[in-house]
Design a protein around this motif. Sequence first.
Motif, PDB file in Angstrom:
ATOM      1  N   VAL A 188       0.883  -1.167   0.000  1.00 18.28           N
ATOM      2  CA  VAL A 188       0.000   0.000   0.000  1.00 18.28           C
ATOM      3  C   VAL A 188       0.925   1.223   0.000  1.00 18.28           C
ATOM      4  CG1 VAL A 188      -1.691   1.279   1.386  1.00 18.28           C
ATOM      5  CG2 VAL A 188      -1.800  -1.213   1.309  1.00 18.28           C
ATOM      6  N   PRO A 189       0.606   2.307  -0.750  1.00 21.15           N
ATOM      7  CA  PRO A 189       1.478   3.488  -0.712  1.00 21.15           C
ATOM      8  C   PRO A 189       1.736   3.943   0.728  1.00 21.15           C
ATOM      9  CG  PRO A 189      -0.151   3.733  -2.442  1.00 21.15           C
ATOM     10  CD  PRO A 189      -0.533   2.480  -1.683  1.00 21.15           C
ATOM     11  N   LEU A 190       2.985   4.339   0.983  1.00 27.23           N
ATOM     12  CA  LEU A 190       3.397   4.543   2.371  1.00 27.23           C
ATOM     13  C   LEU A 190       2.862   5.830   2.996  1.00 27.23           C
ATOM     14  CD1 LEU A 190       7.070   3.236   2.274  1.00 27.23           C
ATOM     15  CD2 LEU A 190       4.970   2.023   2.871  1.00 27.23           C
ATOM     16  N   ASP A 191       2.172   6.657   2.190  1.00 25.55           N
ATOM     17  CA  ASP A 191       1.563   7.850   2.793  1.00 25.55           C
ATOM     18  C   ASP A 191       0.116   7.577   3.205  1.00 25.55           C
ATOM     19  OD1 ASP A 191       0.450   7.624   0.305  1.00 25.55           O
ATOM     20  OD2 ASP A 191       0.838   9.699  -0.320  1.00 25.55           O
ATOM     21  N   ARG A 192      -0.301   6.309   3.146  1.00 28.08           N
ATOM     22  CA  ARG A 192      -1.668   5.966   3.520  1.00 28.08           C
ATOM     23  C   ARG A 192      -1.762   5.598   4.996  1.00 28.08           C
ATOM     24  NH1 ARG A 192      -4.376   5.051  -1.441  1.00 28.08           N
ATOM     25  NH2 ARG A 192      -3.262   6.501  -2.777  1.00 28.08           N
ATOM     26  N   LEU A 193      -2.908   5.921   5.588  1.00 25.37           N
ATOM     27  CA  LEU A 193      -3.146   5.605   6.987  1.00 25.37           C
ATOM     28  C   LEU A 193      -2.919   4.125   7.249  1.00 25.37           C
ATOM     29  CD1 LEU A 193      -6.408   7.598   7.863  1.00 25.37           C
ATOM     30  CD2 LEU A 193      -4.034   8.129   8.469  1.00 25.37           C
ATOM     31  N   ALA A 194      -2.397   3.840   8.408  1.00 30.18           N
ATOM     32  CA  ALA A 194      -2.226   2.473   8.939  1.00 30.18           C
ATOM     33  C   ALA A 194      -1.070   1.703   8.313  1.00 30.18           C
ATOM     34  CB  ALA A 194      -3.517   1.658   8.841  1.00 30.18           C
ATOM     35  N   THR A 195      -0.336   2.323   7.347  1.00 28.39           N
ATOM     36  CA  THR A 195       0.829   1.583   6.829  1.00 28.39           C
ATOM     37  C   THR A 195       1.896   1.432   7.921  1.00 28.39           C
ATOM     38  OG1 THR A 195       1.489   3.690   5.814  1.00 28.39           O
ATOM     39  CG2 THR A 195       0.635   1.989   4.347  1.00 28.39           C
ATOM     40  N   ALA A 196       1.892   2.342   8.913  1.00 29.51           N
ATOM     41  CA  ALA A 196       2.868   2.220  10.003  1.00 29.51           C
ATOM     42  C   ALA A 196       2.651   0.942  10.806  1.00 29.51           C
ATOM     43  CB  ALA A 196       2.775   3.440  10.929  1.00 29.51           C
ATOM     44  N   SER A 197       1.418   0.419  10.807  1.00 33.39           N
ATOM     45  CA  SER A 197       1.142  -0.782  11.611  1.00 33.39           C
ATOM     46  C   SER A 197       2.027  -1.942  11.155  1.00 33.39           C
ATOM     47  CB  SER A 197      -0.336  -1.164  11.525  1.00 33.39           C
ATOM     48  OG  SER A 197      -0.678  -1.500  10.197  1.00 33.39           O
ATOM     49  N   PHE A 198       2.206  -2.089   9.835  1.00 35.19           N
ATOM     50  CA  PHE A 198       3.042  -3.190   9.338  1.00 35.19           C
ATOM     51  C   PHE A 198       4.491  -3.003   9.785  1.00 35.19           C
ATOM     52  CE2 PHE A 198      -0.617  -3.597   6.709  1.00 35.19           C
ATOM     53  CZ  PHE A 198      -0.664  -4.916   6.311  1.00 35.19           C
ATOM     54  N   GLY A 199       4.981  -1.754   9.656  1.00 38.00           N
ATOM     55  CA  GLY A 199       6.362  -1.485  10.046  1.00 38.00           C
ATOM     56  C   GLY A 199       6.595  -1.813  11.508  1.00 38.00           C
ATOM     57  N   ILE A 200       5.676  -1.365  12.350  1.00 41.46           N
ATOM     58  CA  ILE A 200       5.892  -1.544  13.792  1.00 41.46           C
ATOM     59  C   ILE A 200       5.756  -3.014  14.193  1.00 41.46           C
ATOM     60  CG2 ILE A 200       4.984  -0.993  16.081  1.00 41.46           C
ATOM     61  CD1 ILE A 200       4.167   1.746  14.980  1.00 41.46           C
ATOM     62  N   ILE A 201       4.709  -3.665  13.718  1.00 42.71           N
ATOM     63  CA  ILE A 201       4.458  -5.021  14.232  1.00 42.71           C
ATOM     64  C   ILE A 201       5.516  -6.007  13.730  1.00 42.71           C
ATOM     65  CG2 ILE A 201       2.840  -6.014  12.524  1.00 42.71           C
ATOM     66  CD1 ILE A 201       2.266  -6.120  16.273  1.00 42.71           C
ATOM     67  N   THR A 317      16.312   4.966   0.201  1.00 44.33           N
ATOM     68  CA  THR A 317      15.747   5.709   1.330  1.00 44.33           C
ATOM     69  C   THR A 317      14.236   5.522   1.391  1.00 44.33           C
ATOM     70  OG1 THR A 317      15.313   7.634  -0.032  1.00 44.33           O
ATOM     71  CG2 THR A 317      17.500   7.500   0.988  1.00 44.33           C
ATOM     72  N   ILE A 318      13.636   6.099   2.430  1.00 38.95           N
ATOM     73  CA  ILE A 318      12.173   6.027   2.549  1.00 38.95           C
ATOM     74  C   ILE A 318      11.516   6.646   1.317  1.00 38.95           C
ATOM     75  CG2 ILE A 318      12.089   8.173   3.929  1.00 38.95           C
ATOM     76  CD1 ILE A 318       9.606   7.022   5.317  1.00 38.95           C
ATOM     77  N   ASP A 319      12.118   7.724   0.778  1.00 39.10           N
ATOM     78  CA  ASP A 319      11.521   8.355  -0.414  1.00 39.10           C
ATOM     79  C   ASP A 319      11.561   7.403  -1.613  1.00 39.10           C
ATOM     80  OD1 ASP A 319      11.033  10.596   1.034  1.00 39.10           O
ATOM     81  OD2 ASP A 319      12.825  11.682   0.346  1.00 39.10           O
ATOM     82  N   ASP A 320      12.659   6.656  -1.731  1.00 35.56           N
ATOM     83  CA  ASP A 320      12.766   5.696  -2.839  1.00 35.56           C
ATOM     84  C   ASP A 320      11.712   4.592  -2.702  1.00 35.56           C
ATOM     85  OD1 ASP A 320      15.006   7.042  -3.877  1.00 35.56           O
ATOM     86  OD2 ASP A 320      16.357   5.942  -2.555  1.00 35.56           O
ATOM     87  N   VAL A 321      11.566   4.066  -1.479  1.00 38.70           N
ATOM     88  CA  VAL A 321      10.585   2.990  -1.270  1.00 38.70           C
ATOM     89  C   VAL A 321       9.185   3.524  -1.552  1.00 38.70           C
ATOM     90  CG1 VAL A 321       9.671   1.264   0.331  1.00 38.70           C
ATOM     91  CG2 VAL A 321      12.042   2.002   0.564  1.00 38.70           C
ATOM     92  N   ALA A 322       8.912   4.727  -1.015  1.00 42.17           N
ATOM     93  CA  ALA A 322       7.575   5.306  -1.196  1.00 42.17           C
ATOM     94  C   ALA A 322       7.288   5.549  -2.682  1.00 42.17           C
ATOM     95  CB  ALA A 322       7.454   6.610  -0.402  1.00 42.17           C
ATOM     96  N   ALA A 323       8.284   6.054  -3.420  1.00 41.61           N
ATOM     97  CA  ALA A 323       8.073   6.332  -4.845  1.00 41.61           C
ATOM     98  C   ALA A 323       7.823   5.030  -5.612  1.00 41.61           C
ATOM     99  CB  ALA A 323       9.291   7.060  -5.418  1.00 41.61           C
ATOM    100  N   ALA A 324       8.575   3.991  -5.281  1.00 40.77           N
ATOM    101  CA  ALA A 324       8.400   2.708  -5.983  1.00 40.77           C
ATOM    102  C   ALA A 324       7.012   2.133  -5.725  1.00 40.77           C
ATOM    103  CB  ALA A 324       9.477   1.720  -5.536  1.00 40.77           C
ATOM    104  N   GLU A 325       6.555   2.211  -4.480  1.00 37.35           N
ATOM    105  CA  GLU A 325       5.235   1.658  -4.162  1.00 37.35           C
ATOM    106  C   GLU A 325       4.124   2.505  -4.781  1.00 37.35           C
ATOM    107  OE1 GLU A 325       4.770  -1.517  -2.419  1.00 37.35           O
ATOM    108  OE2 GLU A 325       6.710  -1.312  -3.394  1.00 37.35           O
ATOM    109  N   GLN A 326       4.337   3.839  -4.832  1.00 35.83           N
ATOM    110  CA  GLN A 326       3.340   4.719  -5.452  1.00 35.83           C
ATOM    111  C   GLN A 326       3.226   4.421  -6.949  1.00 35.83           C
ATOM    112  OE1 GLN A 326       1.334   7.003  -3.757  1.00 35.83           O
ATOM    113  NE2 GLN A 326       0.269   7.042  -5.735  1.00 35.83           N
TER     114      GLN A 326
END
Length: 489
Positions: A188-201, A317-326
């Motif tokens: 899911v694009p990393l600027d979307r709500l709840a994507t942090a849940s995957f990272g944390i858990i 970086t986070i920007d690279d990952v976010a751009a690839a997923e977007q």
Amino acid sequence: MPRSYDVVIVGAGPNGLSAAIAFGRAGLSTLVVEASDTPGGGARTKELMFGGMLHDICSTNHPLGVTSPWFRALELDAVGLEWAHSPAALAHVLGDGRVALLHQSLDATAELLGADGPSYRRLMEPFVEEFDTLQRMVLAPLRFPRDPGLMARFGIEALRSLTGLSKSWFDGDEAPALLAGIAAHAMVPLDRLATASFGIILAAAGHAAGWPVARGGSQAITNALLTRLDEVGGEIIVGQRVGSLDELPAARAYVLDVTPRQLLAIAGDRLPARDRDRFAKFRYGPGVFKIDWALNGPVPWRDPRCALAATVHLSGTIDDVAAAEQAVHDGHLAERPFVLFGQPSVCDPSRVPPGMHVAWAYCHVPHGSGVDATQAIEDQVERAAPGFRDVVTARLTTNAHELERYNANYVGGDINGGYADARQLLFRPVPRLDPYATGAPNIFLCSSSTPPGGGVHGMCGYWAAKSVLSKVFDRAAPPLAGELLTSAA
Ligand SMILES: Cc1cc2nc3c(=O)[nH]c(=O)nc-3n(C[C@H](O)[C@H](O)[C@H](O)COP(=O)(O)OP(=O)(O)OC[C@H]3O[C@@H](n4cnc5c(N)ncnc54)[C@H](O)[C@@H]3O)c2cc1C
């Protein structure tokens, strides 16, 4: 098929098998019917290219498998399952010579994150210390939490976007990149709500128990589940693709380890119209393109610390990952896609002859795309490991269409059992009090399209069985590991 059963299950993935064992332990007769000629769904291992070289066809890394309260209750280690840990759980290549490492030790991880280390520790510590309680709340359907304070603390961070979380906690690059790579498993694009849940858990699971592989391949998880199923008299038929419930023996309940689209095909005529419409609106996510490699030596990592981890994220970086997923979300493959790279033989040499290695990688592609991402993936690997192609002896590629042909649950190549945005993460597959129910009193879902979602942990199967046992049979479910501990205490 000679007789009737208490429960017939369609699909022998980790969730179908988990449900079947729960029914067997509750004293019910159970039959599992599987389309493929071998059971296991996403937890199967095969000699894909050469004898003696074992490749996981789907799952390899098991942060949620090793911690799963149902797998632990089943004591799978007593029937042959052995977890193999690499020295580091995960490596993330930032692309400019820097590598972030997720060690099982929170201290060691934080220390390597430079100025962001103390913030990373502050963010993760409460979730790592209380991981057992946390995961029993998170790997479950929505309900009143047993530890509301911990759940509230988790919710405040987890419901944010990964990019938002990173901005508020970190100043440097390594910690955001590390968490971004982990959160990208959500597809899911990393600027979307709840994507942090995957990272944390998943990061917290790594600190609590590592990201191990199953010795001998993920098939070992399936084999251990099959042993437990056999002990309770469960029966299994392979090689039968179920097109309709009418093909199955009579049963008091049918439990389907499939996604909503297949539910409608197999049993749509038995569901109320209102429920059919709701399931038809279920959304699927991007697909994956996968490569399996047979290697005649270790991966020539530019930074040798990458050899410490069975899982390596290649993206920057986070920007690279976010751009690839977007890009994938926007319908095309990024030139430099986010690549998940697995090298299980670094910690499990039993999979290969001496000196050889197996590795795999996948990147996300648009839903249902037939794109060939071989070059894009191998270019990403070469950037982190120059000369990689020279150690490749053979490769096998699988595009999103082929993945769905291999396992009908991977609709359009979606390996998560459905899009995992905030809405479908919290209310999957459709908003209803009992997410395993379908509207027909004797038909239930138990796949990763139900809570808690994708991954090899068996918890969807367990909770589905609990619902069926209570609703159809008026029986209690066997206890989870934590519940055993609680009652013993
Ligand atoms: C390439 C790849 C890599 C992955 N990596 C990881 C990882 O490292 N770690 C992790 O935890 N997870 C990983 N996953 C995801 C994981 O495999 C799934 O989330 C998990 O297997 C879901 O379990 P399940 O029981 O819900 O469904 P599945 O494992 O998909 O099982 C469903 C079963 O139902 C059968 N079936 C479907 N339709 C029918 C029918 N009509 N009749 C009869 N049988 C039917 C299928 O053949 C299949 O065996 C990966 C998946 C893929 C594809």
